[in-house]
Motif scaffolding. Structure first.
Motif: not given
Length: 959
Positions: A648, A661, A666, A672-673, A677-678, A951-952, A954-955
């Motif tokens: 990030r 993405r 999604p 996806q990354s 994801t976490e 966007w952030s 994450d989307g």
């Protein structure tokens, strides 16, 4: 760095037939200085031979009457020749207040010359199939290089001689202004990377004012912008003369003809005044200096640096070995202590940067979340003290020596790196054939001499320590970009006499025999496919085990499982611990690594062929018998979460993830990354990892690719012994929950990065999978549009507008789906204009077929460059593995040249119309929203089909 068409060259710290009479006179005008070739007329098969157990380079060194040094290293292994010109001037020759001048000058060398118009050089190289075409600058020199098909040697000499002798005739204020913009964009790239502010602070602490190494090679914005045209011409008159340059030719050529051609093109250039050797007293730090800077990062980083002896001086080799013992790989002391045992650091590295006026030993350590830099530093201090008091073990010393030997042998593998090594030895040691003596330095090093060097040079009072901490980024005050000057006809200036004959581009010396490697294939009873290319000549081998266990195989709800599984393979097997695996790889001089990709995961190593057998056994063990121990899973989980946070921080990585993405959606595995994801990383446990491995790591879904000096019979026996018992499960492959990629709609997506000096930009849209009938046509069309350095988009945005250091498009065809995307960054205030111009060029390419000359150039850039793109064992092995993973035919590589030859302007246009539709392009930018929003709103007013979204990482952001 002048960005190359092939995009493979390293970054800068910067990418008429000969008459018989003249041929004879030219050959006689050269004076032989020394020769290591047994017979300079009969070309050796390789550039290296063994004498009494010592490697000896085959070369001949001569000097022209004007002082130019010429080094010839014939090597018949590949139909390629590298033309490698070093000018012995760099930042060490810059005047006060002109930091970055040498690097800016490097850029200007590509801006045209008296006999070759601006921009033509790169187009000519494309048309000839050139690769590794670039220039780079370091503290001690500037180099200019290109690798060409062997029938284009004369072309390379024509280009480089005109650059050296006639750039001053053509340079003007417009070209200077444009390249100042380009170089400042390159500077912004480094400022926009995590920890990019550290380098300036470190070097200003290490070196006093006036020392040639005080500033970063790229220089400051203020100094770059202050350069005047008169400064450029003065620098050329002083330093860019044949008596201050060395030319190396390496590859497939006839030495007698080559010497005559060099005399023809370089012989008439006028000698300059002698250049005094650069001199500076190496500083000595007597009291530790500690500094702290803040940057837009999540994790603290520690950097330490010491002054050490100059290149090839006593203790230089010992300190290189010490760097490898301390932090040279997975088995090194600090990797084991800081990363594995104490879990204080995410990564650690060390190096001895050997330079002519004094070297630098440096270390970088990235802390894990919540860990103290003070604790990390205490461990470093203890390990350095231990090395200073006890020295390395004999095993550590042997491992470090093997790594040095392997890396030096690998530099002989391709013409460009061979030529660069000869030039390096010539400048720094005064002997192009210094390879044997270089290796002997390491062989002569002992436990006692390494211990003594560490004790003498790596003391705590002799270092600079820089802590980079999370916080606001402090950059120098912005230097405005002035408006571009108007073109004007300046009075012609020249160092060398005009030569109208130079305006004629030399023809190729005969037709090119485009021979690509042929692989031998065999399928084992268990389904494993063995792909082998026997390449003798150098004692090297590369191995890739490809398994169809890529990101596309991830189950719903566990993104990143493929990457976690791949990373766990080297964390321990049923027979070896992670430490055992690292130690065995180090003993063999191998870098054993796993590379998770979209369609597959690669497990690979490259090294000396004498270590092929034990290396293959190690690879088989980690691939076929992973342990997935819970303690290792927990440790790696923490590392994966940290890596996700790092992703990030880097705009250039983040923009790629967000772009995929936006293109795939999604729910698609590729949307996806790649790390997941976490939540998914925390949910992955030993059971999930073992289940993914059992389902996807199976012989009927794997291929073993071996390229290099490996006997076919020996290979067959070893593969049967190591992989023959690998059982194919009776169960079918796991069902993949396939979500089709969503239909995309033209829009602009922005991820806010306040204060960013550039906008990282990606343009994406899905493509069909590999094997589509018009793949070759699409690749040719893309090369013209944005894929090459000389493409329409990059030329406009970089060379005409000065908006970017480089913006390139690429097409990827995966096994199940493909992606069109870009890579690059643009100036923040020019982001909207760059998007508008990008769209204009796409529409123009779709509206009209490209002209015949453009088609021929870009088609040749892909076709004739194939041998150069596959000039290392590793490159060829990876290419063959990729073709297999994507279900392409076994003869795909053999058929590729013919497919490229058949592409027409109409078919390239049709492919672009079918697959690159402006109404479906998504523009993704990571940059400063406050500066981007007003200009993007204005863009929307002109192009209302572009929706603007914030966007952030994450989307889509919550309204």
């Amino acid at each position: 760095m002048h960005a190359p068409a092939s995009l493979r060259a390293r970054a800068a710290t910067r990418l008429v037939r000969h008459p018989l009479q003249l041929f004879l006179l030219g050959a006689a005008a050269l004076c032989t200085l020394s020769s290591q070739a047994q017979d300079p007329i009969a070309m050796p098969a390789t550039a290296m031979r063994m004498e009494q157990g010592r490697p000896v380079l085959n070369y001949e060194k001569v000097r022209l009457a004007n002082g130019l040094e010429l080094i010839l290293a014939p090597d018949r292994r590949l139909p390629l020749v590298s033309v490698n010109l070093w000018v012995h001037a760099g930042p060490r020759n810059e005047a006060p207040g002109q930091t970055g001048f040498a690097h800016l000058f490097e850029h200007l060398m590509f801006a045209g010359s008296r006999h070759i118009p601006r921009g033509a050089m790169d187009r000519i190289i494309d048309a000839a199939g050139g690769t590794d075409a670039n220039g780079t600058t370091d503290f001690d020199r500037t180099n200019y290089f290109v690798t060409l098909p062997s029938n284009q040697l004369e072309l390379g000499l024509w280009l480089k001689s005109d650059m050296l002798g006639y750039m001053i005739d053509k340079i003007d204020a417009v070209a200077l202004s444009n390249q100042q913009d380009v170089v400042r964009n390159e500077r912004r790239l480094s400022e926009n990377r995590p920890y990019g502010v550290v380098e300036d602070v470190l070097f200003q602490a290490l070196f006093p004012a006036g020392h040639p190494y005080r500033a970063a090679v790229i220089g400051s914005h203020a100094d770059i912008q202050s350069i005047k045209l008169a400064d450029v011409k003065d620098f050329a008159r002083r330093y860019y003369r044949p008596n201050n340059a060395t030319l190396v030719l390496a590859g497939d050529f006839d030495p007698t003809r080559a010497k005559a051609l060099v005399q023809k093109y370089f012989g008439p250039l006028r000698q300059g005044l002698p250049v005094p050797p650069a001199q500076a007293t190496q500083p000595r730090i007597e009291q530790e200096q500690r500094l702290s800077v803040t940057d837009r990062v999540e994790l603290p980083r520690l950097t330490l640096a010491w002054h050490t002896p100059a290149v090839f001086k006593p203790s230089d080799a010992e300190l290189d070995l010490a760097a490898r013992v301390l932090a040279g790989g997975a088995s090194s002391r600090l990797q084991q202590r800081l990363v594995r045992e104490l879990r204080l650091a995410q990564s650690v590295s060390a190096s001895q940067a050997s330079l002519s006026l004094g070297s630098l030993f440096s270390m970088e350590v990235l802390a894990m979340p919540g860990q103290s830099l003070a604790d990390i530093e205490a461990v470093i201090n203890a390990e350095i003290q231990s090395l200073a008091e006890q020295g390395p073990s004999q095993a550590e010393l042997a491992q470090a020596r093997t790594a040095v030997q392997t890396q030096l042998m690998q530099q002989l593998e391709k013409p460009h790196t061979l030529a660069d090594l000869l030039n390096y030895y010539n400048q720094q040691a005064g002997d192009p054939g210094y390879l044997a003596q270089d290796l002997q330095r390491y062989q002569d090093a002992t436990v006692e001499s390494v211990k003594a060097a560490v004790a003498q040079y790596l003391g705590r009072n002799h270092r600079v320590v820089v802590q980079a901490l999370p916080g606001p980024q402090q950059l120098a005050a912005e230097i405005p970009t002035p408006p571009p000057p108007k073109a004007s006809k300046a009075a012609a200036e020249s160092i060398n006499p005009p030569a109208p004959w130079r305006k004629q581009q030399p023809p190729a010396s005969g037709a090119l025999d485009l021979q690509l490697p042929t692989a031998q294939r065999r399928t084992l009873p268990n389904g494993l496919e063995l792909i082998h290319v026997h390449r003798p000549g150098l004692p090297l081998a590369s191995v890739v085990l490809a398994v169809r266990a890529g990101q596309s195989a991830n189950p719903q709800g566990l993104p990143g499982l493929h990457a976690f599984t791949a990373a766990m393979l080297t964390e321990g097997s049923q027979q070896r611990s992670a430490q055992d695996i690292a130690a065995e790889a180090a003993r063999l001089g191998l870098v054993l690594q796993t590379t998770p990709r979209d369609d597959d995961t690669l497990i690979s190593f490259s090294g000396l062929s004498r270590h092929f057998g034990p290396g293959l056994a190690l690879l088989a063990d980690v691939a076929l018998h992973p342990a997935f121990a819970s303690t290792d899973v927990q440790r790696l989980r923490t590392s994966q979460l940290t890596a996700l946070g790092q992703l990030r921080e880097d705009p250039n990585t983040l923009v790629s993830v967000v772009g995929r993405r936006a293109a795939f959606g999604p729910q698609h595995p590729l949307g996806q990354s790649p790390l997941g994801t976490e939540a998914s990383i925390k949910a992955i446990d030993s059971e999930a990892l073992r289940g993914f491995w059992q389902g996807h790591y199976r012989p009927d879904q794997a291929a073993l690719v071996v390229v290099g000096d490996v006997d076919p019979n020996t290979l067959r026996q070893q593969v049967d012994a190591l992989f023959g018992a690998w059982q194919r499960p009776d169960t079918p492959l796991p069902q993949r929950s396939r979500v089709p990629a969503q239909a995309t709609q033209a829009r602009v997506v922005v991820v806010d990065k306040p204060g960013a000096p550039q906008t990282a930009l990606s343009v994406v849209t899905p493509l069909p999978p590999a094997g589509m009938p018009d793949a070759a046509a699409l690749n040719v069309g893309n090369a013209a549009m944005g894929g090459l350095f000389t493409s329409r988009i990059n030329h406009l945005l970089r060379e005409v507008k000065g908006y970017t250091y480089g913006l390139y498009t690429q097409t990827q065809q995966g096994r199940e789906i493909g992606l069109f995307s870009t890579r690059g960054s643009v100036r923040t205030d020019a982001t909207a204009d760059a998007i508008a111009l990008f769209l204009r060029e796409v529409r123009d390419m779709r509206a009209q077929p490209m002209p015949g000359p453009e088609l021929q150039r870009v088609r040749n850039a892909l076709l004739l460059a194939l041998p150069g793109e596959l000039d290392t064992h590793q490159a060829l092995a990876t290419h063959l593995a990729s073709d297999w993973a994507r279900d392409l035919p076994a003869d795909e590589l053999k058929q590729l040249p013919q497919r490229l030859r058949q592409v027409s302007a109409a078919s390239a246009q049709a492919a672009l119309r079918a697959h690159i539709d402006p109404t479906h392009l998504i523009f993704v930018g990571v940059g400063d929203w406050a500066q981007l929003q007003p200009q993007l709103e204005q863009l929307r007013a002109r192009q209302p089909q572009l929706r603007l979204e914030r966007w952030s990482a994450d989307g889509p952001a919550t309204p």
